[in-house]
Motif scaffolding. Structure first.
Motif, mmCIF file in Angstrom:
data_model
loop_
_atom_site.group_PDB
_atom_site.id
_atom_site.type_symbol
_atom_site.label_atom_id
_atom_site.label_comp_id
_atom_site.label_asym_id
_atom_site.label_seq_id
_atom_site.Cartn_x
_atom_site.Cartn_y
_atom_site.Cartn_z
ATOM 1 N N GLU A 170 0.836 -1.206 0.000
ATOM 2 C CA GLU A 170 0.000 0.000 0.000
ATOM 3 C C GLU A 170 0.867 1.252 0.000
ATOM 4 O O GLU A 170 0.582 2.213 -0.712
ATOM 5 C CB GLU A 170 -0.926 -0.015 1.219
ATOM 6 C CG GLU A 170 -2.161 0.849 1.079
ATOM 7 C CD GLU A 170 -1.967 2.257 1.609
ATOM 8 O OE1 GLU A 170 -2.802 3.117 1.292
ATOM 9 O OE2 GLU A 170 -0.977 2.517 2.303
ATOM 10 N N CYS B 10 -5.041 0.197 -3.881
ATOM 11 C CA CYS B 10 -5.604 1.077 -2.849
ATOM 12 C C CYS B 10 -4.629 2.208 -2.539
ATOM 13 O O CYS B 10 -5.027 3.364 -2.391
ATOM 14 C CB CYS B 10 -5.911 0.291 -1.572
ATOM 15 S SG CYS B 10 -7.334 -0.791 -1.688
ATOM 16 N N THR C 202 -10.260 1.308 0.894
ATOM 17 C CA THR C 202 -10.310 -0.138 1.117
ATOM 18 C C THR C 202 -10.925 -0.801 -0.103
ATOM 19 O O THR C 202 -11.661 -0.168 -0.856
ATOM 20 C CB THR C 202 -11.145 -0.491 2.364
ATOM 21 O OG1 THR C 202 -12.453 0.068 2.222
ATOM 22 C CG2 THR C 202 -10.500 0.029 3.630
ATOM 23 N N PHE D 212 -13.948 -0.402 -4.590
ATOM 24 C CA PHE D 212 -13.044 0.384 -3.765
ATOM 25 C C PHE D 212 -13.887 1.395 -3.001
ATOM 26 O O PHE D 212 -14.621 2.165 -3.612
ATOM 27 C CB PHE D 212 -12.013 1.128 -4.627
ATOM 28 C CG PHE D 212 -11.019 0.219 -5.268
ATOM 29 C CD1 PHE D 212 -9.844 -0.108 -4.631
ATOM 30 C CD2 PHE D 212 -11.265 -0.328 -6.522
ATOM 31 C CE1 PHE D 212 -8.915 -0.945 -5.222
ATOM 32 C CE2 PHE D 212 -10.351 -1.164 -7.125
ATOM 33 C CZ PHE D 212 -9.177 -1.477 -6.469
#
Length: 159
Positions: free
Chosen positions: A38, A124, A141, A152
């Motif tokens: 991420e 994300c 998320t 999403f």
């Protein structure tokens, strides 16, 4: 066509590398791998949006930013628009992609639903990084119910 394939292979290899490194260090918590992916996506998203909006006028409001993400940004990164954008007009947006490119290489069987979230962490981060550079702090998320469809959820953090 070739650049799409290269990006897909690079993405799959990044995920594999992060989780292999995690296994060699003896870490069993998969959240650290998700966090690494991420944060990689966050930095890339910041850079991409900076280049894409260099010559663009500023956006009027939050909804304009999200429309830009769903159309221009999504096309630039995933070669297609988001299939659906929904909002509650209170800072929560749901972006639905019915054929998400990062999941099309995985089988559509239910047994892969368990493994699929680690392939969404980078994406994300991309969205969160892009929004951050556009002045919107957010939590992004991903939710899977059937492969390769993905939702999403973007929650804009009010200051």
């Amino acid at each position: 066509m070739a650049d799409e394939t290269l990006f897909e292979f690079l993405h799959m290899e990044m995920v594999s590398h992060v989780y292999r490194q995690q296994a060699t260090r003896g870490e069993t918590d998969s959240r650290s791998g998700v966090s690494v992916l991420e944060s990689m996506g966050f930095r890339v998203g910041q850079g991409l949006i900076e280049r894409m909006t260099r010559d663009s006028p500023s956006f009027k409001d939050e909804l304009d930013v999200m429309k830009f993400i769903c159309k221009d940004f999504w096309i630039q990164v995933f070669r297609k628009q988001v299939d659906n954008l929904r909002t509650n007009h209170q800072g929560t947006y749901v972006l639905q992609d019915n054929k998400f490119t990062q999941l099309t290489q995985l089988s559509t069987g239910k047994q892969y639903l368990e493994e699929a979230p680690k392939y969404l962490a980078y994406s994300c981060g991309l969205v969160r990084g892009a929004l951050s550079n556009l002045g919107l702090d957010s939590v992004v998320t991903a939710e899977l119910s059937t492969m390769p469809s993905c939702k999403f959820q973007v929650m804009i953090q009010k200051m």
